[in-house]
Design a protein around this motif. Structure first.
Motif, short mmCIF file in Angstrom:
data_model
loop_
_atom_site.label_atom_id
_atom_site.label_comp_id
_atom_site.label_asym_id
_atom_site.label_seq_id
_atom_site.Cartn_x
_atom_site.Cartn_y
_atom_site.Cartn_z
N UNK A 33 0.92 -1.11 0.31
CA UNK A 33 0.09 0.03 -0.09
C UNK A 33 1.26 0.93 0.01
N UNK A 34 0.45 2.42 0.73
CA UNK A 34 1.65 3.35 0.44
C UNK A 34 1.38 4.48 2.40
N UNK A 35 2.05 4.74 1.67
CA UNK A 35 1.78 5.56 3.70
C UNK A 35 0.72 6.42 3.68
N UNK A 36 0.77 6.26 4.62
CA UNK A 36 -1.28 7.19 5.28
C UNK A 36 -2.63 6.14 4.82
N UNK A 37 -1.75 4.85 4.43
CA UNK A 37 -3.32 3.70 3.99
C UNK A 37 -3.45 3.05 5.36
N UNK A 38 -4.28 2.21 5.96
CA UNK A 38 -4.74 1.31 7.07
C UNK A 38 -3.58 0.64 7.24
N UNK A 39 -3.36 1.03 8.24
CA UNK A 39 -2.29 -0.25 9.41
C UNK A 39 -1.26 0.22 8.48
N UNK A 40 -0.84 1.01 7.38
CA UNK A 40 0.46 1.08 7.28
C UNK A 40 1.51 1.29 7.76
N UNK A 41 1.29 1.75 9.42
CA UNK A 41 2.63 1.31 10.03
C UNK A 41 3.05 0.76 10.80
N UNK A 42 2.40 -1.02 10.84
CA UNK A 42 2.57 -1.99 11.49
C UNK A 42 3.77 -2.70 9.89
N UNK A 43 2.88 -2.43 8.74
CA UNK A 43 3.48 -3.16 7.72
C UNK A 43 4.74 -2.00 7.28
#
Length: 129
Positions: A33-43
């Motif tokens: 995905x991209x920065x800011x998408x759902x759950x982007x930080x755990x990814x």
């Protein structure tokens, strides 16, 4: 993660990553995905750490430089982990600090292990939020 947080927490954490990456892949063609998408930080925490470890092992044991662009998501997070290692954060403490769903949580976990590095850890992680 299982040792520190328990089986259910670890299972939920990895299930969130896998389900989000599958959803991203279906919606956008890119599992990250991209920065800011759902759950982007755990990814980025999980994938960025995996790419950093791959880059580290390749450099140390194969004397090869990393051949992927470190300017794209989530490869840019390799640099965050590299900087944290440079200031003295150990592999084990970084890995234990990954038991979180956010970069702020990761930062706070790491600061709890290295209170004397609070300022440097904050400076390093801040641009990646």
């Amino acid at each position: 993660m299982k040792t520190d947080k328990g089986y259910m927490w670890a299972s939920d954490y990895w299930s969130n990553i896998v389900l989000q990456e599958a959803s991203n892949s279906i919606k956008t063609g890119s599992s990250y995905g991209n920065r800011g998408n759902t759950n982007w930080q755990i990814i980025v925490l999980a994938e960025g750490w995996a790419y950093y470890r791959e880059e580290y092992l390749r450099r140390i044991y194969l004397e090869q430089t990393y051949n992927k662009s470190t300017t794209s998501f989530p490869y840019t997070y390799i640099n965050m982990f590299r900087e944290l290692r440079t200031i003295g954060c150990s592999f084990i403490n970084i890995e234990k600090s990954l038991c979180t769903y956010s970069i702020n949580g990761f930062r706070d976990n790491l600061i709890a292990k290295y209170p004397n590095l609070r300022i440097r850890i904050t400076e390093i992680t801040e641009p990646y939020l």
